[in-house]
Each structure stands twice: as structure tokens, then as C-alpha cells.
Design an enzyme around this catalytic site. Sequence first.
Site, PDB file in Angstrom:
ATOM      1  N   GLU A  43       0.837  -1.215   0.000  1.00  0.00           N
ATOM      2  CA  GLU A  43       0.000   0.000   0.000  1.00  0.00           C
ATOM      3  C   GLU A  43       0.871   1.264   0.000  1.00  0.00           C
ATOM      4  O   GLU A  43       1.856   1.338   0.746  1.00  0.00           O
ATOM      5  CB  GLU A  43      -0.854  -0.003   1.275  1.00  0.00           C
ATOM      6  CG  GLU A  43      -1.761   1.208   1.432  1.00  0.00           C
ATOM      7  CD  GLU A  43      -2.463   1.265   2.801  1.00  0.00           C
ATOM      8  OE1 GLU A  43      -1.871   0.815   3.810  1.00  0.00           O
ATOM      9  OE2 GLU A  43      -3.588   1.765   2.847  1.00  0.00           O
ATOM     10  N   LYS A  92      -9.733   2.007  -2.026  1.00  0.00           N
ATOM     11  CA  LYS A  92      -9.882   1.443  -0.671  1.00  0.00           C
ATOM     12  C   LYS A  92     -11.218   1.880  -0.067  1.00  0.00           C
ATOM     13  O   LYS A  92     -11.532   3.085  -0.045  1.00  0.00           O
ATOM     14  CB  LYS A  92      -8.710   1.936   0.179  1.00  0.00           C
ATOM     15  CG  LYS A  92      -8.634   1.364   1.590  1.00  0.00           C
ATOM     16  CD  LYS A  92      -7.376   1.917   2.269  1.00  0.00           C
ATOM     17  CE  LYS A  92      -7.152   1.368   3.658  1.00  0.00           C
ATOM     18  NZ  LYS A  92      -5.931   1.937   4.279  1.00  0.00           N
ATOM     19  N   CYS A 110      -5.115  -3.018   3.281  1.00  0.00           N
ATOM     20  CA  CYS A 110      -4.730  -2.746   4.672  1.00  0.00           C
ATOM     21  C   CYS A 110      -5.909  -2.810   5.652  1.00  0.00           C
ATOM     22  O   CYS A 110      -6.394  -3.880   5.959  1.00  0.00           O
ATOM     23  CB  CYS A 110      -3.985  -1.410   4.724  1.00  0.00           C
ATOM     24  SG  CYS A 110      -2.905  -1.280   6.171  1.00  0.00           S
TER      25      CYS A 110
HETATM   26  N1  LIG Z   1      -2.929   1.934   6.414  1.00  0.00           N
HETATM   27  C1  LIG Z   1      -3.830   1.317   7.140  1.00  0.00           C
HETATM   28  O1  LIG Z   1      -4.921   1.013   6.677  1.00  0.00           O
HETATM   29  C2  LIG Z   1      -3.433   0.999   8.547  1.00  0.00           C
HETATM   30  C3  LIG Z   1      -4.387   0.040   9.229  1.00  0.00           C
HETATM   31  C4  LIG Z   1      -4.019  -0.196  10.660  1.00  0.00           C
HETATM   32  O2  LIG Z   1      -3.079   0.379  11.167  1.00  0.00           O
HETATM   33  C5  LIG Z   1      -4.845  -1.114  11.446  1.00  0.00           C
HETATM   34  O3  LIG Z   1      -5.866  -1.600  10.955  1.00  0.00           O
HETATM   35  O4  LIG Z   1      -4.463  -1.403  12.587  1.00  0.00           O
END
Ligand SMILES: NC(=O)CCC(=O)C(=O)O
Length: 261
Positions: free
Chosen positions: A43, A114, A149
Site C-alpha cells: 500500500e 480502498k 490494509c
Molecule cells: N494503512 C492502514 O490502513 C493501517 C491500518 C491499521 O493500522 C490497522 O488496521 O491497525
Amino acid sequence: MRASLIQIAVDPDEPVNSRRQRVASLVREQRERHGADLVVLPELWPTGAFAYESFVDEAEPLEGPTYEAMAEAAAAAGVWLHAGSIVERDPEGPLYNTSLVLSPAGELVRAYRKIHRFGFDQGEAVMMGAGEELVTVTAAGLTFGLGTCYDLRFPELFRGLVDAGAQAFVVPAGWPARRREHWTLLARARAVENQAYVLACGTAGTHAGVEQAGHSVVVDPWGEVLAEAGLAEEVLVVDLDPAKVTTTRDRFPALKDRRLR
Ligand SMILES: NC(=O)CCC(=O)C(=O)O
């Protein structure tokens, strides 16, 4: 089919353009070196997922500089490329955290915005728009569902992707080290409950003061970990077999016992 996941180190001292060129040369060598059919990147690797202050300046159109560098690399190697995500500048809307999937000819075949934005009342959650569309893509004999993510925490997204035909999920991430246990646990949970491969590709290093978890992981449809990275930049190479999805679902047909839709 064989997949290479490239866990990229995002170093704030490396200019974004240098990182693009460095990653392009890593992509280029995956077919010759490892026999990869598919290459997966993490990502927001051009900027770093937590480098919110650079999002506006580094935002790019879908077919901007990251796409151009990755298209050339995918075509040179003749591989499918999930190019991770970019900060997408939509000329008619907000910024999006958008994943790009390129064919072995370097064409942009799918883009996934996303859906679940991370940060609660700051960062991505307030700076970016939310995607609304479930996206699958069939590449090298497998149908992949796309997530990014924080999406990993939302099982209903992955079940929706299974309903749309997914046999595997690609999840690029910039997951922080302080929640690494969640990352591994959730990747395995999404694999087990959906009887699907999970290809979860994160970043290494520290950017914007947030140490990254690394530990990219590939899980099979039975929940077994096929490969797991450490903390540093690393390439994972795994073989995926569509028949394994079919036999897992046939021999333990839990997906057929669903009652709530
Ligand atoms: N970039 C993200 O989506 C981080 C997600 C995260 O830190 C978490 O779900 O814990």
C-alpha cells in the site's frame, strides 16, 4: 501459478522517484529470477501509508508516474502486476487510496479504491474519499478479490468478494509494527473463513515516525502460512494452485452452510 510479493522498505530519505525506479527494477527481475507470473507490491509505497503530509503533493492520476514506471516494468517482465496503491487524484473528486492491477502487456486492467479508510478522525480518513466498488480480477488462472490494509478488519468485504468469485485475496498494506499480531491473525482468519488464499504484502522501515510491521504473509485456503517475511525489505515467492481452493471448499464445504446473506 507463482507469485512474488515485494515487501518494500519505505525510507523517507529516498526520493519518491528514486523509489519508483528501484521498485521497477525489482519488478523487472521477478520473472527471470523467480519464474513469477504475478508480482504484488504494498500500500502507498511511493509515499508511505502514514506520510499524510505528502499526500496532496504526491497525488497522481491513475495513469501517472507510478503507473508509467510499473507498466514499463510489468511489460518488460511479462508479469501480472498488482502495483500496490497510490494516492489517486481524481480530477472531479477527492483523493483516493487506489490499487492498480496491470496486465503482462502493461495495461491498467483494474483499479480498486480502498473502501475502509484508516485514521478515525485524522489522516486518510479525512483526507481521502471512500471507494464503493468491490473489485475482482482474474489473472494467471486465479480470481483475486482486492482489499487494502485496514479493509482486512472488515470480514463482510471479503465475503462479498467470495460471492463475486474470489479464490484469493490480494491485500497491500502499510501496517504498523505495534499491531503486527492483528495483521497476521486477520490474514489467517480471512483465509480460513473464506477458504481462499491471502496474499498480504506490507512495507518495511519507518516513515512519518511509524515503524512498519513488515511480516508480509501468504496463507493458503486451509489457513496454513506458506511464507512470511521478516522486518526488512524482502521478496516472498510462493506457488498458488486453484485446485487447492476447490478441494478445500469441496472437502470442508462450510461456505455452503451459510444462512445469513
Ligand atoms: N494503512 C492502514 O490502513 C493501517 C491500518 C491499521 O493500522 C490497522 O488496521 O491497525
